[in-house]
Design a protein around this motif. Structure first.
Motif, short mmCIF file in Angstrom:
data_model
loop_
_atom_site.label_atom_id
_atom_site.label_comp_id
_atom_site.label_asym_id
_atom_site.label_seq_id
_atom_site.Cartn_x
_atom_site.Cartn_y
_atom_site.Cartn_z
N LEU A 37 2.50 6.99 3.90
CA LEU A 37 1.18 5.69 3.70
C LEU A 37 -0.02 6.96 3.55
O LEU A 37 -0.71 5.91 2.83
CB LEU A 37 1.03 4.85 4.58
CG LEU A 37 1.91 4.11 4.97
CD1 LEU A 37 1.92 3.43 5.89
CD2 LEU A 37 2.23 2.98 3.32
N TRP A 38 0.08 8.19 4.12
CA TRP A 38 -0.63 8.77 3.96
C TRP A 38 -1.17 8.82 2.55
O TRP A 38 -2.67 9.28 1.86
CB TRP A 38 -0.85 9.95 4.93
CG TRP A 38 -1.84 10.89 4.73
CD1 TRP A 38 -1.94 11.91 3.99
CD2 TRP A 38 -2.94 10.81 5.21
NE1 TRP A 38 -3.39 12.83 4.28
CE2 TRP A 38 -3.89 11.83 5.09
CE3 TRP A 38 -3.67 9.40 6.39
CZ2 TRP A 38 -5.36 12.73 5.70
CZ3 TRP A 38 -5.40 10.36 6.73
CH2 TRP A 38 -5.85 11.23 6.19
N HIS A 39 -0.27 9.53 2.16
CA HIS A 39 0.15 9.47 0.63
C HIS A 39 -0.13 9.18 -0.74
O HIS A 39 0.24 9.55 -1.96
CB HIS A 39 0.96 11.26 -0.02
CG HIS A 39 0.36 12.12 0.93
ND1 HIS A 39 -0.12 13.25 0.77
CD2 HIS A 39 1.47 12.97 1.92
CE1 HIS A 39 -0.38 14.02 1.51
NE2 HIS A 39 0.72 14.13 2.28
N ARG A 40 0.21 7.02 0.03
CA ARG A 40 -0.22 6.43 -1.35
C ARG A 40 1.41 6.78 -1.30
O ARG A 40 0.81 5.82 -2.93
CB ARG A 40 -1.65 6.57 -2.08
CG ARG A 40 -2.92 6.65 -1.20
CD ARG A 40 -3.83 6.68 -2.20
NE ARG A 40 -4.93 6.36 -1.56
CZ ARG A 40 -6.14 6.53 -1.66
NH1 ARG A 40 -6.48 7.45 -2.72
NH2 ARG A 40 -7.59 6.87 -0.77
N MET A 41 2.22 6.20 -1.33
CA MET A 41 3.70 6.50 -1.52
C MET A 41 4.44 5.13 -0.76
O MET A 41 5.17 5.86 -0.41
CB MET A 41 4.34 7.70 -1.96
CG MET A 41 3.62 9.40 -1.16
SD MET A 41 4.73 10.49 -2.21
CE MET A 41 6.21 10.46 -2.00
N TRP A 42 3.78 4.39 -1.94
CA TRP A 42 4.62 2.77 -1.31
C TRP A 42 5.33 2.14 -1.45
O TRP A 42 6.03 1.77 -0.66
CB TRP A 42 3.46 1.78 -1.91
CG TRP A 42 2.37 2.01 -2.42
CD1 TRP A 42 1.12 2.05 -3.05
CD2 TRP A 42 0.95 2.43 -1.00
NE1 TRP A 42 -0.19 2.10 -3.32
CE2 TRP A 42 -0.79 2.72 -1.63
CE3 TRP A 42 1.08 2.54 0.44
CZ2 TRP A 42 -1.68 2.84 -0.99
CZ3 TRP A 42 0.13 2.76 0.89
CH2 TRP A 42 -1.45 2.51 0.09
N LEU A 43 6.61 2.97 -2.45
CA LEU A 43 8.02 2.57 -2.80
C LEU A 43 8.42 3.76 -1.49
O LEU A 43 9.74 3.31 -1.43
CB LEU A 43 8.46 3.53 -4.50
CG LEU A 43 8.07 1.74 -5.55
CD1 LEU A 43 8.04 2.21 -6.53
CD2 LEU A 43 7.74 0.85 -4.79
N GLU A 44 7.97 4.45 -1.67
CA GLU A 44 9.22 5.66 0.06
C GLU A 44 8.80 5.04 0.20
O GLU A 44 9.87 5.74 1.65
CB GLU A 44 8.07 7.00 -0.50
CG GLU A 44 9.02 7.81 -2.06
CD GLU A 44 7.18 7.40 -2.83
OE1 GLU A 44 6.71 6.23 -2.87
OE2 GLU A 44 8.38 8.17 -4.01
#
Length: 161
Positions: A37-44
């Motif tokens: 979430l911090w790195h805006r990796m929504w799918l992951e």
């Protein structure tokens, strides 16, 4: 010395380049959902939650708690090892381009080396552009070495260039 993967945005603006350090991500090992979430990796992040819920349900079954705990530890280890590569893949999906890899002791030094390489490449490009006086000359002969002579003892065939 650490390696940093340099990712450029789709508009190829080096000022907005992102440096992703290669190596183990301890926060992704401890709390992968928050790291994603911090790195805006929504799918992951969604995949991490789904895997955690699945392993939790698996561990609730009688006799499978040890296997679920080991699988959860293995999954966390995977996230810790591969989180940075997943971030590079996410940036590529969004249209970012991989510029290359920079080796440096810390992030500031990596940024300095990246910018120095850009300045060096820009200077070389300016030196390679021909001046207007040189554009009137005929193009050099194609082939290896001087004219059409064979290179390194290789045979040349008549009419082949």
């Amino acid at each position: 010395m650490a390696s940093y993967v340099v990712m450029e945005p789709p508009e190829r603006n080096p000022e907005q380049a992102v440096l992703v350090r290669d190596g183990f991500a301890i926060l992704a090992f401890i709390a992968p959902f928050l790291w994603f979430l911090w790195h805006r990796m929504w799918l992951e992040a969604l995949a991490a939650v789904a895997a955690a819920l699945l392993l939790g349900a698996f561990g609730a079954l009688e006799g499978w708690s040890v296997a679920a705990t080991v699988a959860s530890l293995c999954l966390s280890l995977f996230f810790g090892l591969e989180a940075r590569n997943l971030r590079v893949s996410m940036l590529k999906r969004r249209g970012w381009h991989e510029w290359g890899v920079v080796d440096a002791d810390n992030r500031d030094e990596a940024e300095t080396r990246f910018m120095a390489e850009l300045v060096f490449a820009d200077d070389e490009a300016r030196q390679e552009t021909p001046s207007p006086a040189l554009t009137d000359r005929p193009a050099p002969a194609k082939g290896f070495g001087r004219g059409s002579e064979p290179a390194l003892g290789l045979f040349s065939y008549p009419g082949a260039r």
